[in-house]
Motif scaffolding. Structure first.
Motif, short mmCIF file in Angstrom:
data_model
loop_
_atom_site.label_atom_id
_atom_site.label_comp_id
_atom_site.label_asym_id
_atom_site.label_seq_id
_atom_site.Cartn_x
_atom_site.Cartn_y
_atom_site.Cartn_z
N ILE A 19 15.87 -23.07 -141.22
CA ILE A 19 14.53 -23.37 -140.69
C ILE A 19 13.63 -23.90 -141.82
N HIS A 20 13.80 -23.36 -143.00
CA HIS A 20 13.07 -23.87 -144.16
C HIS A 20 13.45 -25.33 -144.43
N LEU A 21 14.75 -25.63 -144.33
CA LEU A 21 15.19 -27.02 -144.56
C LEU A 21 14.58 -27.98 -143.53
N ILE A 22 14.47 -27.51 -142.29
CA ILE A 22 13.85 -28.37 -141.25
C ILE A 22 12.42 -28.70 -141.69
N ASP A 23 11.70 -27.67 -142.19
CA ASP A 23 10.30 -27.90 -142.64
C ASP A 23 10.24 -28.86 -143.82
N VAL A 24 11.14 -28.64 -144.80
CA VAL A 24 11.14 -29.50 -145.99
C VAL A 24 11.45 -30.94 -145.57
N ALA A 25 12.43 -31.10 -144.68
CA ALA A 25 12.80 -32.45 -144.23
C ALA A 25 11.59 -33.14 -143.59
N LYS A 26 10.86 -32.37 -142.76
CA LYS A 26 9.68 -32.96 -142.09
C LYS A 26 8.68 -33.43 -143.12
N ARG A 27 8.45 -32.58 -144.15
CA ARG A 27 7.49 -32.97 -145.20
C ARG A 27 7.94 -34.24 -145.91
N MET A 28 9.27 -34.42 -146.01
CA MET A 28 9.80 -35.61 -146.68
C MET A 28 9.86 -36.81 -145.73
N GLY A 29 9.44 -36.57 -144.48
CA GLY A 29 9.47 -37.67 -143.50
C GLY A 29 10.86 -37.89 -142.91
N ASP A 82 13.63 -36.87 -140.11
CA ASP A 82 13.86 -36.20 -138.83
C ASP A 82 15.37 -36.00 -138.70
N PHE A 83 15.82 -34.74 -138.73
CA PHE A 83 17.27 -34.49 -138.68
C PHE A 83 17.92 -35.19 -137.51
N ASN A 84 17.22 -35.19 -136.38
CA ASN A 84 17.79 -35.76 -135.16
C ASN A 84 18.01 -37.27 -135.29
N LYS A 85 16.97 -37.95 -135.82
CA LYS A 85 17.02 -39.43 -135.84
C LYS A 85 17.63 -39.97 -137.13
N ASP A 86 17.34 -39.29 -138.25
CA ASP A 86 17.65 -39.88 -139.56
C ASP A 86 18.93 -39.34 -140.20
N THR A 87 19.61 -38.38 -139.56
CA THR A 87 20.83 -37.84 -140.17
C THR A 87 21.92 -37.68 -139.10
N LEU A 88 23.14 -37.37 -139.58
CA LEU A 88 24.25 -37.14 -138.65
C LEU A 88 24.48 -35.65 -138.43
N LEU A 89 23.58 -34.83 -138.96
CA LEU A 89 23.75 -33.38 -138.86
C LEU A 89 23.65 -32.91 -137.41
N ARG A 90 24.71 -32.22 -136.91
CA ARG A 90 24.69 -31.79 -135.52
C ARG A 90 25.08 -30.32 -135.33
N THR A 91 25.70 -29.72 -136.36
CA THR A 91 26.18 -28.34 -136.20
C THR A 91 25.72 -27.50 -137.39
N ALA A 92 25.26 -26.28 -137.11
CA ALA A 92 24.93 -25.36 -138.19
C ALA A 92 25.68 -24.06 -137.95
N VAL A 93 26.20 -23.47 -139.02
CA VAL A 93 26.93 -22.21 -138.93
C VAL A 93 26.11 -21.20 -139.72
N LEU A 94 25.37 -20.37 -139.00
CA LEU A 94 24.31 -19.58 -139.63
C LEU A 94 24.60 -18.09 -139.56
N GLY A 95 24.41 -17.40 -140.68
CA GLY A 95 24.65 -15.95 -140.66
C GLY A 95 24.16 -15.30 -141.93
N ALA A 96 24.67 -14.12 -142.20
CA ALA A 96 24.33 -13.26 -143.35
C ALA A 96 23.05 -12.47 -143.12
N GLU A 97 22.33 -12.77 -142.06
CA GLU A 97 21.11 -12.00 -141.75
C GLU A 97 20.85 -12.08 -140.25
#
Ligand code: AMP
Ligand code: ZN
Length: 433
Positions: free
Chosen positions: A187-197, A199-214
């Motif tokens: 979620i922090h990375l989503i915020d940082v990306a937004k500040r950098m202009g 948009d993960f959806n439009k500007d990257t190929l990122l589609r899957t996240a594997v999230l855990g440890a908390e």
């Protein structure tokens, strides 16, 4: 439908039970014959390998807890010649002593196989570029996902933690399609990306996240999808059972525990009785094939339940629900285990501090912050601001070294923190997850 190991992953349930029994019998027989620790524990419980005649007989065996590892620190539970070890990982323990986990080559292979199956169940495969932003090092997250990612043939980027702008650049430049990290860091990375202009959806190929440890929630999953177009999967594990291992599948409804590798029980934390599917209790796992430090009926301390019914993905192994809390007072701060007892242990190394302390945990942005208030001893009181600031910085450093996570320290005058007649309430967790 893609599987990494279709035969095992879709094996009929009765065959799986038979396989689990065979592995358990082998394990128990080996340990009774070769390990003083397990031999003694089984004798104390009055159970012999011959008493295990089906997988359900597992309830005759004694439990293990984190304290067994601590009491045998650093390597008293290692059941193979030391020359057969190929790796150690270390996790935070309940007091000053950490938990050491050792691996043979077979242990690493089995762990990687499990992560590989899990990644495929999240839709990650050979064509993917997997950016691993878990810590590489003593923590199991980084190397665990790395080896599993390579096993499925993905291109793995060992980005490790931190340096968020660089992480976004890597996602763009190396065409990352999948990412593994803690949910709060994503979620922090989503915020940082937004500040950098970006948009993960439009500007990257990122589609899957594997999230855990908390801990995290389905509401966070929906938020992540809405903000980034990324489908977030849950991954669970603990260092004692090897590391991160089990994820939810395409159905996003519970994490499959690879049944030929681990046997899952949910127990009543008070009585130790096994509970039926659907009922909430303490997660207890037996790793059926571990060599270096086998874990039998390991009480993990997390609360969850086994999800009833079959999964539409075709996998026959049981699924556990999201973790819904702990039976002990362990906190998870930025993915790192923190026990209040370990904080006390570190504070009391300083002769000017007392055992009167309070911990407050906040999540103002996406990441956790911890404040530790501790009372000074009367003879440590000073009017010198410099003296106090130095003591504060020294204590912050000592805590960081001991816990691997940063905390702000607030030094308090003697007798200023609340006293408790019953069990001390040392933790105020302000986080709404
Ligand atoms: P460690 O041994 O340092 O890897 O910590 C393992 C602990 O982290 C588990 O027992 C859980 O309390 C917590 N944990 C790991 N993955 C998750 C997850 N997906 N959701 C909630 N808690 C998790
Ligand atoms: Zn499934």
């Amino acid at each position: 439908m893609a599987y990494y190991n279709e035969k095992i992953e879709t094996m009929p349930k009765d065959e799986l039970s038979k396989l689990q029994y065979q592995e358990l019998k082998k394990l128990v027989t080996r340990l009774y014959d070769s390990s003083a620790f397990y031999h003694k524990k089984m004798d104390e419980t009055g159970v012999k390998p011959a008493d295990i005649t089906s997988i359900t007989d597992i309830t005759k065996l004694p439990f293990m807890k984190k304290t067994d590892l601590r009491d045998n620190y650093p390597d008293g539970l290692v059941c193979v010649p030391h020359e057969d070890l190929v790796r150690y990982h270390v996790s935070s323990g309940t007091t000053g002593k950490p938990t050491v986990v050792a691996y043979t080559q077979n242990d690493i292979d089995l762990w990687s196989e499990c992560v590989a199956r899990s990644l495929v169940s999240c839709g990650v495969g050979k064509k993917d570029v997997l950016q691993v932003c878990y810590g590489y090092g003593l923590f199991t997250g980084g190397l665990g996902l790395h080896y599993g990612g390579e096993k499925v043939g993905a291109t793995v980027i060992p980005a490790s933690t931190g340096n968020s702008e660089r992480q976004i650049e890597l996602i763009q430049d190396l065409k990352t399609t999948a990412i593994a990290c803690t949910p709060s860091y994503f979620i922090h990375l989503i915020d940082v990306a937004k500040r950098m202009g970006v948009d993960f959806n439009k500007d990257t190929l990122l589609r899957t996240a594997v999230l855990g440890a908390e801990p995290w929630t389905d509401a966070m999953r929906r938020y992540i999808y809405a903000e980034s177009g990324v489908t977030a999967h849950n991954i669970f594990g603990t260092s004692e059972i090897s590391g991160p291992m089990f994820t939810d599948c395409s159905e996003l409804n519970g994490m499959h525990i690879c049944g030929d590798i681990a046997y899952t029980e949910i127990i009543d934390p008070k009585t130790g009785e096994q509970l039926p599917p659907g009922e909430k209790g303490e997660l207890t796992i037996t790793v059926l094939k571990k060599e270096a430090i086998p874990m039998i009926r390991y009480r993990i301390g997390d609360i969850t339940s086994i999800i009833e019914g079959d999964c539409a993905c075709g996998r026959t192994s049981p699924r556990i629900d999201r973790l819904q809390g702990r039976v002990d007072d362990m906190l998870i701060i930025r993915g790192i285990n923190v026990f209040p007892s370990a904080i006390e242990h570190a504070l009391l190394k300083n002769p000017y501090l007392t055992s009167h302390f309070m911990i407050e945990v906040f999540r103002t942005g996406p990441l956790d912050d911890m404040l530790v208030k501790v009372e000074l001893k009367p003879d440590a009181m000073t009017d010198s601001i410099n003296g106090l600031m130095e003591m504060q910085m020294r204590t912050e450093r000592a805590l960081r070294d001991a816990l691997n996570v940063s905390a702000k320290i607030e030094l308090c005058p003697p007798n200023s923190l609340p006293r408790f007649e019953g069990k001390a309430k040392r933790v105020i967790d302000h986080r709404v997850i």
